[in-house]
Scaffold this motif. Structure first.
Motif, short mmCIF file in Angstrom:
data_model
loop_
_atom_site.label_atom_id
_atom_site.label_comp_id
_atom_site.label_asym_id
_atom_site.label_seq_id
_atom_site.Cartn_x
_atom_site.Cartn_y
_atom_site.Cartn_z
N VAL A 31 0.84 -1.20 0.00
CA VAL A 31 0.00 0.00 0.00
C VAL A 31 0.87 1.25 0.00
CG1 VAL A 31 -1.79 1.26 1.24
CG2 VAL A 31 -1.81 -1.24 1.22
N GLU A 32 0.48 2.22 -0.79
CA GLU A 32 1.23 3.47 -0.87
C GLU A 32 1.15 4.22 0.47
OE1 GLU A 32 0.66 7.74 -3.08
OE2 GLU A 32 0.04 5.92 -4.14
N SER A 33 2.28 4.83 0.86
CA SER A 33 2.29 5.62 2.10
C SER A 33 3.08 6.90 1.87
CB SER A 33 2.94 4.81 3.24
OG SER A 33 4.32 4.62 2.98
N ARG A 34 2.80 7.90 2.70
CA ARG A 34 3.52 9.17 2.57
C ARG A 34 5.01 8.97 2.84
NH1 ARG A 34 -0.29 13.69 5.63
NH2 ARG A 34 -2.07 13.56 4.17
N GLU A 35 5.32 8.11 3.79
CA GLU A 35 6.72 7.86 4.14
C GLU A 35 7.46 7.27 2.94
OE1 GLU A 35 10.20 7.76 6.31
OE2 GLU A 35 8.30 8.76 6.74
N MET A 36 6.82 6.39 2.24
CA MET A 36 7.43 5.75 1.08
C MET A 36 7.71 6.79 -0.02
SD MET A 36 5.97 2.59 -1.15
CE MET A 36 4.67 3.59 -1.82
N LEU A 37 6.73 7.63 -0.31
CA LEU A 37 6.90 8.66 -1.33
C LEU A 37 7.99 9.64 -0.94
CD1 LEU A 37 3.15 9.36 -2.20
CD2 LEU A 37 4.81 8.02 -3.51
N LYS A 38 8.09 9.94 0.37
CA LYS A 38 9.10 10.86 0.87
C LYS A 38 10.50 10.30 0.65
CE LYS A 38 10.61 13.27 5.07
NZ LYS A 38 10.37 13.46 6.52
N LEU A 39 10.67 9.00 0.89
CA LEU A 39 11.97 8.37 0.72
C LEU A 39 12.38 8.35 -0.75
CD1 LEU A 39 11.67 5.38 3.23
CD2 LEU A 39 13.15 7.39 3.44
N ILE A 40 11.42 8.13 -1.64
CA ILE A 40 11.72 8.14 -3.07
C ILE A 40 12.18 9.53 -3.48
CG2 ILE A 40 10.69 7.97 -5.39
CD1 ILE A 40 8.86 5.77 -4.30
N GLU A 41 11.47 10.55 -2.98
CA GLU A 41 11.83 11.94 -3.30
C GLU A 41 13.22 12.28 -2.79
OE1 GLU A 41 10.05 16.48 -2.71
OE2 GLU A 41 9.06 14.76 -1.76
N GLU A 42 13.56 11.80 -1.59
CA GLU A 42 14.88 12.07 -1.02
C GLU A 42 15.99 11.47 -1.87
OE1 GLU A 42 14.79 10.61 2.94
OE2 GLU A 42 13.54 12.26 3.72
N LYS A 43 15.76 10.27 -2.37
CA LYS A 43 16.77 9.63 -3.22
C LYS A 43 16.95 10.42 -4.51
CE LYS A 43 17.78 5.96 -0.75
NZ LYS A 43 19.14 5.72 -0.22
N CYS A 44 15.85 10.88 -5.08
CA CYS A 44 15.93 11.63 -6.33
C CYS A 44 16.68 12.95 -6.12
CB CYS A 44 14.53 11.91 -6.88
SG CYS A 44 13.68 10.43 -7.47
#
Length: 287
Positions: A31-44
């Protein structure tokens, strides 16, 4: 790529260059979560790159489970595309045959003398080359070729004993020339001593010496491969070898004629199956 793998992208070599060359698509079965999206953004941001997040359905398919089901002989239909399943099954089948052939070779070394064992290996090579020109199972061709002479080193009395044991009807010609039984006896040995319970293999071994009318292409390949194997050096064999890859049917007839000439010159009786084989070849156009 998977979300978990994307989080470990720091370990990649020249990862900044990779981000410049391509845009990542990150997928996750959870399931999608804000924490997951945040980590992807940090890597980018860390590598000055971009990534697209793609949410996919949470389908419970595990590569570990698929391998387990394959090893247990269970179906993997609907777990993988049909073409992938076909490829896996083909590779698994080939691996099983390779293991089987290795075991056969080890046993044949104990049953045959060196000359006959080498001949069997040469027939295998010839049969593969012939088989490539036809829609036949090359893995089964290998087994039949390797086993075609498995009874060749048995004495005449041993061949007769085993023939009666297996219920083979011994005709008058075979009683006079028991060596002709090495095909029929070998077919039964392949089944009961080597565990090869296959009709194509059985018949190819059974009739590889005499031939018979209505031979299948599979049987004909073993018959001709035995005749043209590289260790053969009788008069005319080079011409038959060449013809085998130019006109298969004509090469079969040439081989049969050569056998008849050999038998007649030695004033030996001709087995009826060989006569029927030659007449059948002529009737279907081998000339």
């Amino acid at each position: 790529m998977g979300y978990d793998a994307f989080l470990e992208i720091d370990s990649w070599k020249n990862v900044k260059e990779v981000f410049k060359m391509a845009q990542f698509v990150v997928v996750n079965r959870n399931v999608e979560s804000r924490e997951m999206l945040k980590l992807i953004e940090e890597k980018c941001n860390k590598f000055d790159g971009e990534a697209i997040y793609l949410k996919v359905p949470n389908i419970e398919i595990s590569s570990t489970e698929i391998r387990k089901r394959i090893n247990e002989g269970k179906s993997i239909k609907y777990l993988l595309p049909d073409k992938v399943i076909d490829y896996i099954q083909k590779m698994t089948y080939i691996e099983e045959i390779d293991n089987m052939i290795h075991k056969i070779e080890q046993k044949l070394k104990e049953m045959l003398d060196e000359k006959r064992y080498i001949h069997s290996k040469n027939v295998l090579k010839a049969a593969i080359e012939l088989g490539k020109n036809f829609n036949v199972d090359l893995e089964k061709i290998k087994i039949a070729a390797l086993l075609h002479d498995c009874a060749k080193n048995l004495r005449d009395d041993e061949l007769l004993i085993k023939a009666y044991k297996y219920g083979i009807i011994v005709d008058e010609i075979q009683k006079i020339q028991p060596f002709l039984l090495h095909g029929p006896v070998g077919a039964y040995l392949s089944k009961f001593e080597f565990g090869i319970d296959d009709e194509d293999v059985f018949n190819a071994i059974y009739y590889h010496t005499t031939g018979r009318k209505d031979m299948t292409t599979f049987e004909e390949i073993i018959y001709l491969a035995d005749f043209i194997s590289i260790d053969r050096n009788f008069e005319g064999v080079e011409e038959i070898r060449k013809k085998a890859f130019e006109n298969f049917e004509e090469a079969l007839l040439m081989s049969c004629n050569s056998t008849l000439t050999y038998v007649i010159n030695r004033n030996l009786p001709i087995h009826p199956l060989t006569i029927e084989f030659r007449n059948w070849l002529l009737m279907k156009g081998g000339k």
